[in-house]
Scaffold this active site. Structure first.
Site, PDB file in Angstrom:
ATOM      1  N   GLU A  40       0.856  -1.193   0.000  1.00  0.00           N
ATOM      2  CA  GLU A  40       0.000   0.000   0.000  1.00  0.00           C
ATOM      3  C   GLU A  40       0.900   1.254   0.000  1.00  0.00           C
ATOM      4  O   GLU A  40       1.975   1.246   0.621  1.00  0.00           O
ATOM      5  CB  GLU A  40      -0.829  -0.047   1.301  1.00  0.00           C
ATOM      6  CG  GLU A  40      -1.707   1.143   1.584  1.00  0.00           C
ATOM      7  CD  GLU A  40      -2.364   1.038   2.986  1.00  0.00           C
ATOM      8  OE1 GLU A  40      -1.889   0.250   3.839  1.00  0.00           O
ATOM      9  OE2 GLU A  40      -3.356   1.749   3.212  1.00  0.00           O
ATOM     10  N   LYS A 111      -9.246   2.169  -1.588  1.00  0.00           N
ATOM     11  CA  LYS A 111      -9.437   1.549  -0.263  1.00  0.00           C
ATOM     12  C   LYS A 111     -10.806   1.919   0.322  1.00  0.00           C
ATOM     13  O   LYS A 111     -11.162   3.097   0.423  1.00  0.00           O
ATOM     14  CB  LYS A 111      -8.324   2.020   0.673  1.00  0.00           C
ATOM     15  CG  LYS A 111      -8.322   1.346   2.037  1.00  0.00           C
ATOM     16  CD  LYS A 111      -7.067   1.775   2.810  1.00  0.00           C
ATOM     17  CE  LYS A 111      -6.918   1.067   4.136  1.00  0.00           C
ATOM     18  NZ  LYS A 111      -5.646   1.424   4.796  1.00  0.00           N
ATOM     19  N   CYS A 145      -5.079  -3.216   2.745  1.00  0.00           N
ATOM     20  CA  CYS A 145      -4.720  -3.211   4.170  1.00  0.00           C
ATOM     21  C   CYS A 145      -5.921  -3.436   5.095  1.00  0.00           C
ATOM     22  O   CYS A 145      -6.443  -4.525   5.139  1.00  0.00           O
ATOM     23  CB  CYS A 145      -3.940  -1.946   4.514  1.00  0.00           C
ATOM     24  SG  CYS A 145      -2.916  -2.223   5.987  1.00  0.00           S
TER      25      CYS A 145
END
Ligand code: ACM
Length: 265
Positions: A40, A111, A145
């Site tokens: 990330e 995300k 993540c």
């Protein structure tokens, strides 16, 4: 089917896109694979202390520095890459990852579940959990993540047909690597968590990232787990078609046995 997948773990430097891109290029140039996953925010670093700092690191998804490098590498190396970057889109900045294929095709994942102070600077992803085709048409679902802590993320990707869950990460909590074994088992998919290493400091803040990037099989086998600190690329051969079989036993299929009438999701 034989398919070479890899994970690249390294220590990005905060605010140093040039260094981070050249470090990734140096690690990736000598290795050959069909698909490699990187961390990330791999080109920008992670620990911003205000929106201005993040703005300075944000890039166009099509012709920013990260996109240019990975379009070039994907073609040269005949590899699909998934790499995290700060995506500028008009007035919004997303914590995104790009999938770049050898033919130059690119897909963007934003995300969904922002972690801690990311909520102060990033706009939450607005495109849902999507499946994209990597090299040779392999179906890859991307989550970023902290998305790991919501089992719905991996489940949605698996139900949509992901054979591999690619998981660019900057992990600071201690639980993810173990949890991803379960995400693989319960969905019977491969997972590739690409984490970063090192400690970042900015003003009075400090974060240490846990490394231990890993590749897991649909049976929950840890095919490889890197250590906490090494900078390296690990490549292994898998058969992504194994993820098409959702049977946990002769009598149990983890998708068709679901009792959705009893789930409150
Ligand atoms: C995280 O979502 N970067 C922990």
């Amino acid at each position: 089917m034989k398919y070479k997948v890899g994970v690249c773990q390294f220590e990005p430097k905060l605010f140093d896109i040039d260094y981070n891109l050249s470090r990734m290029e140096k690690l990736l140039k000598p290795v050959n694979a069909d698909l490699i996953v990187l961390p990330e925010l791999a080109s920008s670093g992670y620990l911003f202390k205000n929106l201005e700092e993040l703005k300075n690191m944000s890039e166009s998804p099509t012709d920013g520095h990260t996109a240019k490098l990975f379009i070039k590498l994907a073609k040269e190396k005949n590899t699909s890459y998934i790499v995290g970057f700060a995506e500028k889109d008009k007035e919004h900045i997303y914590n995104s990852s790009m999938l770049v294929n050898p033919d130059g095709e690119m897909h963007i994942c934003r995300k969904i579940h922002l972690f801690c102070e990311e909520k102060k600077w990033f706009t939450p992803g607005n495109k849902g959990f999507q499946i994209f085709k990597a090299k040779e048409g392999i179906k890859v679902g991307i989550m970023i993540c902290f998305d790991w802590i919501f089992p719905e993320a991996a489940r949605t990707l698996a139900l949509k047909g992901a054979q591999i869950i690619a998981h660019p990460s900057n992990l600071v909590l201690p639980w993810c690597q173990q949890a991803m074994i379960t995400r693989s088992i319960e969905n019977r998919v491969f997972s590739i968590t690409a984490n970063r290493t090192g400690t970042e400091k900015n003003a009075e803040k400090e974060l240490t990232f846990s490394g231990m990037s890993q590749i897991t099989s649909p049976e929950g086998e840890i095919i490889k787990r890197l250590n906490e600190v090494e900078e390296s690329v690990y490549i292994t051969e898998i058969n992504p078609e194994e993820a098409n079989d959702k049977k946990a036993t002769e009598y149990n299929d983890v998708f068709t046995d679901r009792r959705t009438e009893f789930y409150e999701l």
